[in-house]
Design an enzyme around this catalytic site. Sequence first.
Site, PDB file in Angstrom:
ATOM      1  N   SER A 142      30.556  50.664  58.662  1.00  0.00           N
ATOM      2  CA  SER A 142      30.769  50.875  57.220  1.00  0.00           C
ATOM      3  C   SER A 142      29.440  50.660  56.503  1.00  0.00           C
ATOM      4  O   SER A 142      28.512  50.050  57.073  1.00  0.00           O
ATOM      5  CB  SER A 142      31.775  49.841  56.715  1.00  0.00           C
ATOM      6  OG  SER A 142      31.849  49.846  55.308  1.00  0.00           O
ATOM      7  N   TYR A 155      34.724  40.845  55.850  1.00  0.00           N
ATOM      8  CA  TYR A 155      34.753  42.271  56.228  1.00  0.00           C
ATOM      9  C   TYR A 155      33.335  42.744  56.567  1.00  0.00           C
ATOM     10  O   TYR A 155      33.129  43.407  57.594  1.00  0.00           O
ATOM     11  CB  TYR A 155      35.344  43.093  55.082  1.00  0.00           C
ATOM     12  CG  TYR A 155      35.434  44.581  55.388  1.00  0.00           C
ATOM     13  CD1 TYR A 155      36.339  45.071  56.336  1.00  0.00           C
ATOM     14  CD2 TYR A 155      34.626  45.502  54.730  1.00  0.00           C
ATOM     15  CE1 TYR A 155      36.423  46.427  56.623  1.00  0.00           C
ATOM     16  CE2 TYR A 155      34.706  46.866  55.010  1.00  0.00           C
ATOM     17  CZ  TYR A 155      35.605  47.321  55.949  1.00  0.00           C
ATOM     18  OH  TYR A 155      35.682  48.673  56.236  1.00  0.00           O
TER      19      TYR A 155
HETATM   20  P1  NDP Z   1      43.442  53.395  57.022  1.00  0.00           P
HETATM   21  O1  NDP Z   1      44.046  52.122  56.562  1.00  0.00           O
HETATM   22  O2  NDP Z   1      43.948  54.670  56.433  1.00  0.00           O
HETATM   23  O3  NDP Z   1      43.543  53.506  58.611  1.00  0.00           O
HETATM   24  C1  NDP Z   1      43.379  52.381  59.430  1.00  0.00           C
HETATM   25  C2  NDP Z   1      44.015  52.687  60.775  1.00  0.00           C
HETATM   26  O4  NDP Z   1      43.856  51.543  61.616  1.00  0.00           O
HETATM   27  C3  NDP Z   1      45.490  52.977  60.679  1.00  0.00           C
HETATM   28  O5  NDP Z   1      45.771  54.108  61.469  1.00  0.00           O
HETATM   29  C4  NDP Z   1      46.146  51.744  61.247  1.00  0.00           C
HETATM   30  O6  NDP Z   1      47.322  52.133  61.938  1.00  0.00           O
HETATM   31  C5  NDP Z   1      45.097  51.289  62.234  1.00  0.00           C
HETATM   32  N1  NDP Z   1      45.221  49.890  62.592  1.00  0.00           N
HETATM   33  C6  NDP Z   1      45.148  48.789  61.795  1.00  0.00           C
HETATM   34  N2  NDP Z   1      45.365  47.685  62.510  1.00  0.00           N
HETATM   35  C7  NDP Z   1      45.576  48.087  63.794  1.00  0.00           C
HETATM   36  C8  NDP Z   1      45.853  47.420  65.000  1.00  0.00           C
HETATM   37  N3  NDP Z   1      45.976  46.081  65.063  1.00  0.00           N
HETATM   38  N4  NDP Z   1      46.018  48.156  66.132  1.00  0.00           N
HETATM   39  C9  NDP Z   1      45.913  49.501  66.081  1.00  0.00           C
HETATM   40  N5  NDP Z   1      45.650  50.185  64.978  1.00  0.00           N
HETATM   41  C10 NDP Z   1      45.482  49.486  63.838  1.00  0.00           C
HETATM   42  O7  NDP Z   1      41.880  53.241  56.775  1.00  0.00           O
HETATM   43  P2  NDP Z   1      40.618  54.175  57.096  1.00  0.00           P
HETATM   44  O8  NDP Z   1      41.020  55.440  57.723  1.00  0.00           O
HETATM   45  O9  NDP Z   1      39.814  54.214  55.882  1.00  0.00           O
HETATM   46  O10 NDP Z   1      39.863  53.249  58.143  1.00  0.00           O
HETATM   47  C11 NDP Z   1      39.380  53.688  59.389  1.00  0.00           C
HETATM   48  C12 NDP Z   1      38.108  52.922  59.727  1.00  0.00           C
HETATM   49  O11 NDP Z   1      37.068  53.307  58.825  1.00  0.00           O
HETATM   50  C13 NDP Z   1      38.222  51.401  59.608  1.00  0.00           C
HETATM   51  O12 NDP Z   1      37.546  50.802  60.695  1.00  0.00           O
HETATM   52  C14 NDP Z   1      37.519  51.103  58.306  1.00  0.00           C
HETATM   53  O13 NDP Z   1      36.992  49.804  58.265  1.00  0.00           O
HETATM   54  C15 NDP Z   1      36.431  52.168  58.331  1.00  0.00           C
HETATM   55  N6  NDP Z   1      35.866  52.447  57.016  1.00  0.00           N
HETATM   56  C16 NDP Z   1      36.635  52.966  56.006  1.00  0.00           C
HETATM   57  C17 NDP Z   1      36.098  53.158  54.751  1.00  0.00           C
HETATM   58  C18 NDP Z   1      36.907  53.655  53.601  1.00  0.00           C
HETATM   59  O14 NDP Z   1      36.398  53.636  52.461  1.00  0.00           O
HETATM   60  N7  NDP Z   1      38.126  54.137  53.795  1.00  0.00           N
HETATM   61  C19 NDP Z   1      34.688  52.871  54.471  1.00  0.00           C
HETATM   62  C20 NDP Z   1      33.969  52.381  55.607  1.00  0.00           C
HETATM   63  C21 NDP Z   1      34.541  52.181  56.820  1.00  0.00           C
HETATM   64  P3  NDP Z   1      48.653  51.256  62.109  1.00  0.00           P
HETATM   65  O15 NDP Z   1      48.833  50.462  60.841  1.00  0.00           O
HETATM   66  O16 NDP Z   1      49.699  52.292  62.330  1.00  0.00           O
HETATM   67  O17 NDP Z   1      48.414  50.423  63.311  1.00  0.00           O
END
Ligand code: NDP
Length: 248
Positions: A142, A155
């Site tokens: 990130s 974070y």
């Molecule tokens: P979302 O919340 O939309 O997606 C996060 C995903 O992670 C979901 O599919 C969720 O699925 C999954 N997840 C969470 N906990 C678990 C777990 N214990 N086991 C398996 N899966 C898990 O967020 P983003 O798409 O934005 O995030 C994706 C990545 O991008 C993250 O690492 C985030 O830190 C990073 N990021 C995002 C930014 C943003 O602005 N959106 C900026 C910078 C980085 P489920 O709950 O079904 O398990």
Amino acid sequence: MSNIQEKVVIITGASSGIGEAAAKELASKGAKLVLAARREDRLKKLQDKIEQIGGQVVYKVTDVSSHQQMEDLAAYALNEFGKIDVLVNNAGIMPQAFLALKKVDEWDRMIDVNIKGVLYAIGAVLPSMRERKSGHIINLSSVAGHNIYPGGTVYCGTKHAVRAISEGLRQEEAMSGTNIRVTNISPGAVTSELLETTTDPATKAGLNDFYKIAIDADSIARAIAFAIEQPSDVGINEMIIRPTAQVG
Ligand code: NDP
């Protein structure tokens, strides 16, 4: 034939946001997908959508913070498709708050998912990639892996760790001659469900404001595809992708 066609790609956190967008993008370019997350209903729906456009996709309900479940996921991918070409290490959570609020459960969870989950996934795919002398690991860090700001302390710590893990892994594989590529992607504000993981109302209000300029998850999905489709001797190691209007 594109350099994505027929590649077997595991995507963690595929049930929403960047993971879901990456699944659609890579399926449209002919990848064979193994989707992982905890919410089965979302994974099933995404599988149906991808199959409707002729994509090849399986899923496995997986909690990335479980070492055993990550090992099982890699074994499942090998069993279904015979190889793992790419891991998109994307699952993550962002429950931000000042340290003084002492949200110890959220600290633990962030470390478990954002750091340990990334390591478990790498550990699960490396043996078969090393054996084949081919592979690509893409970690979602990130802008918070480059910057530090109040409320984002833990974070940011986890995302700095992801960047360190990416660079360390890159160096280890490069010196071992395994042909394994490593890409660290650092998005800025992207529209997804990530903000819903922040429980502190004051921090969430600030984030809602900050995210008014957020870009679509597709933007990051295209960057993931770009990194994969380069020739195998070209490693795209580091990408920062912000909304044009994002300052920090
Ligand atoms: P979302 O919340 O939309 O997606 C996060 C995903 O992670 C979901 O599919 C969720 O699925 C999954 N997840 C969470 N906990 C678990 C777990 N214990 N086991 C398996 N899966 C898990 O967020 P983003 O798409 O934005 O995030 C994706 C990545 O991008 C993250 O690492 C985030 O830190 C990073 N990021 C995002 C930014 C943003 O602005 N959106 C900026 C910078 C980085 P489920 O709950 O079904 O398990």
